[in-house]
Every structure is written in structure tokens, then in C-alpha cells.
Design an enzyme around this catalytic site. Structure first.
Site, mmCIF file in Angstrom:
data_model
loop_
_atom_site.group_PDB
_atom_site.id
_atom_site.type_symbol
_atom_site.label_atom_id
_atom_site.label_comp_id
_atom_site.label_asym_id
_atom_site.label_seq_id
_atom_site.Cartn_x
_atom_site.Cartn_y
_atom_site.Cartn_z
ATOM 1 N N TYR A 1 0.826 -1.213 0.000
ATOM 2 C CA TYR A 1 0.000 0.000 0.000
ATOM 3 C C TYR A 1 0.863 1.266 0.000
ATOM 4 O O TYR A 1 0.392 2.335 -0.369
ATOM 5 C CB TYR A 1 -0.925 0.053 1.223
ATOM 6 C CG TYR A 1 -1.969 -1.037 1.310
ATOM 7 C CD1 TYR A 1 -2.164 -1.946 0.277
ATOM 8 C CD2 TYR A 1 -2.776 -1.159 2.442
ATOM 9 C CE1 TYR A 1 -3.118 -2.947 0.370
ATOM 10 C CE2 TYR A 1 -3.735 -2.153 2.544
ATOM 11 C CZ TYR A 1 -3.901 -3.049 1.515
ATOM 12 O OH TYR A 1 -4.845 -4.034 1.613
ATOM 13 N N HIS B 1 0.287 -11.623 2.052
ATOM 14 C CA HIS B 1 -0.715 -10.881 1.286
ATOM 15 C C HIS B 1 -1.341 -11.706 0.164
ATOM 16 O O HIS B 1 -2.554 -11.691 -0.041
ATOM 17 C CB HIS B 1 -0.071 -9.613 0.712
ATOM 18 C CG HIS B 1 -1.059 -8.535 0.423
ATOM 19 N ND1 HIS B 1 -0.715 -7.209 0.389
ATOM 20 C CD2 HIS B 1 -2.384 -8.565 0.158
ATOM 21 C CE1 HIS B 1 -1.787 -6.472 0.122
ATOM 22 N NE2 HIS B 1 -2.803 -7.279 -0.032
#
Length: 266
Positions: free
Chosen positions: A39, A97
Site C-alpha cells: 500500500y 498478502h
């Protein structure tokens, strides 16, 4: 602390936007903040945590290991970098992730590396994200039962992931729904609008309450104070069995997060 059922997601938020969203969320009562290495906003999340003035132990912080860092020689060092950016000595939960793209690395290798990072005190809990049933089986085989604190997957009324969620329940792997509002698409769904009107709520609150009632945790994101506050109130909304069944009928396999690195979904 246990992971709160409603957390604050930070996907696609950048710069001051992240700081403002997290600060407002913490002020309103959110106590779980979700971020990830990819991110690019861990530093901003950390800044907001410090500016909030809340004791570190009162906020549950989750980050996620990006695919480039899954190798045994890179994983722990990448997590240490995340801790530096966040300005904390330890995160509450660290997730893989995505499975290694194309399964280039064995699941056991990066799950064992993540477990070692936990043993080193870098994270309190470990888990996964975007794992298929096959990947989960391998992760469970590598770590043993009860070691996976969460499986984070896309879930909302239009993508209910029933087969995967049923497997998670069987294996007692808690599930967290990301994109629980389907990028805001729930707001335009007539059925959700009708149910919301009956409950004097919003369609977003109905969608979140539906996921919570199914036993999932949720991490919606917003930059607007009113929406952040409303999302947090979804836990108090009580849906009827008829409401639950009607919303279940909205399934249409509408997957919004499906990048090239995605595994073959169940």
C-alpha cells in the site's frame, strides 16, 4: 488484545488522506487498523497512530507481506522495515498478502518464515490473505491447527466465497472480509436499500451487519467522517433471518480484486 470485529482498511489511501482517515477512525472508536507493505502507506499509518495519543496496546495493527518478500531470506527483514515505517516494535498481526505467484515458492517455506518472525517477536499473530483451499491446506500442514489467526479475502453480498468460507469454518480459521462494501456498489443495490429503509440504516450498514452475522470480521475504508462513524455502528444492527436469506440471494460471483498474480480461485 483480541482483533476487533470491525477494523479500518487503508487500501488505496495515500499521504495525508491516510493520516486523516486513520486519525478520524481512532477518534471515533476504531481499534483495528489494516495496512500492507504494497500500500505504501505504513509510515502514514504510523504517524496517525502516534498523533492519536492512544497507548500502543489499545490499537490492533495488521500489515501484510508482499510477494517479493516471501523468500525465507527476505521475509523477516521486510517485516522489520514495516515496523520501522509504522514506528512500532511489534505488529499485532502479519499476513501473507498473496500466495507466491505461480506457486514459485512452496507455501511451507514462507509460512515457516512467518512463524519464525513471530518467534523473533516481530508480530503477535500470523495469518494469510487471498489463499485458496489448496493453499490453506498447505499452510495448515506446515504450521498445525490453530496457528492461522485470520484469512483475509474479498467478501461482500455480490461475492460470497461460500466454498472457501465453509472450509475456513471447518478448519477454525477466522475470516476477515476486505472490500466488504464492494467499492460502494452495495449502496446502489435495491434489495439492500429496501432492507436498510426498514431498519432506518444505510445499505452499507446492512452489508456489514450481514457479514458480521455470518461470523466474519470486516475492514471497510472511508475518508469521510460520517461514513466512518456509520460503518462502526453496523455491529449494533440486527438483521432478521429473512433479511439474511434475501441478501444471500445477491451472490453473483462479482470479484473486484483479481490481479494477474491471483491464484486459481475456488
Amino acid at each position: 488484545m483480541d482483533m476487533p470485529k470491525i477494523g479500518l482498511g487503508t487500501f488505496r489511501l495515500e499521504g495525508q488522506q491516510v493520516v486523516d482517515s486513520v486519525l478520524t477512525g481512532l477518534e471515533l472508536g476504531y481499534r483495528h487498523i489494516d495496512t500492507a507493505q504494497i500500500y505504501g502507506n505504513e509510515a502514514e499509518v504510523g504517524l496517525a497512530l502516534r498523533r492519536s495519543g492512544l497507548p500502543r496496546e489499545q490499537v490492533f495493527v495488521t500489515t501484510k507481506i508482499w510477494t517479493e518478500n516471501l523468500g525465507r531470506e527476505r521475509l523477516a527483514d521486510s517485516l522489520r522495515r514495516s515496523l520501522e515505517l509504522l514506528g512500532v516494535e511489534q505488529v499485532d498481526m502479519t499476513l501473507i498478502h498473496w500466495p507466491s505467484p505461480g506457486d514459485a515458492l512452496p507455501v511451507a517455506e514462507y509460512m515457516e518464515a512467518l512463524a519464525e518472525a513471530r518467534q523473533q517477536g516481530l508480530t503477535r499473530r500470523i495469518g494469510v490473505s487471498n489463499f485458496t483451499i489448496a493453499h490453506l491446506r498447505q499452510a495448515l500442514a506446515a504450521l498445525g491447527p490453530g496457528e492461522i489467526a485470520s484469512q483475509q479475502v474479498e467478501a461482500h453480498p455480490f461475492l460470497q466465497n461460500r466454498k472457501l468460507l465453509d472450509f475456513c469454518r471447518e478448519q477454525e480459521v477466522p475470516v476477515t472480509a476486505y472490500m466488504p462494501l464492494a467499492y460502494g456498489k452495495v449502496m446502489a443495490e435495491p434489495l439492500l436499500q429496501r432492507i436498510a429503509a426498514r431498519h432506518q440504516a444505510s445499505p452499507a450498514q446492512v452489508a456489514l451487519a450481514w457479514l458480521l452475522r455470518r461470523g466474519l470480521s470486516v475492514i471497510p475504508s472511508s475518508t469521510r467522517r460520517a461514513n466512518l462513524a456509520a460503518n462502526l455502528e453496523a455491529e449494533a444492527l440486527s438483521l432478521s433471518e429473512a433479511d439474511m436469506d434475501a441478501i444471500a440471494g445477491l451472490e453473483r460471483g462479482e470479484r473486484l480484486a483479481n490481479p494477474e498474480l491471483s491464484p486459481r480461485w475456488d
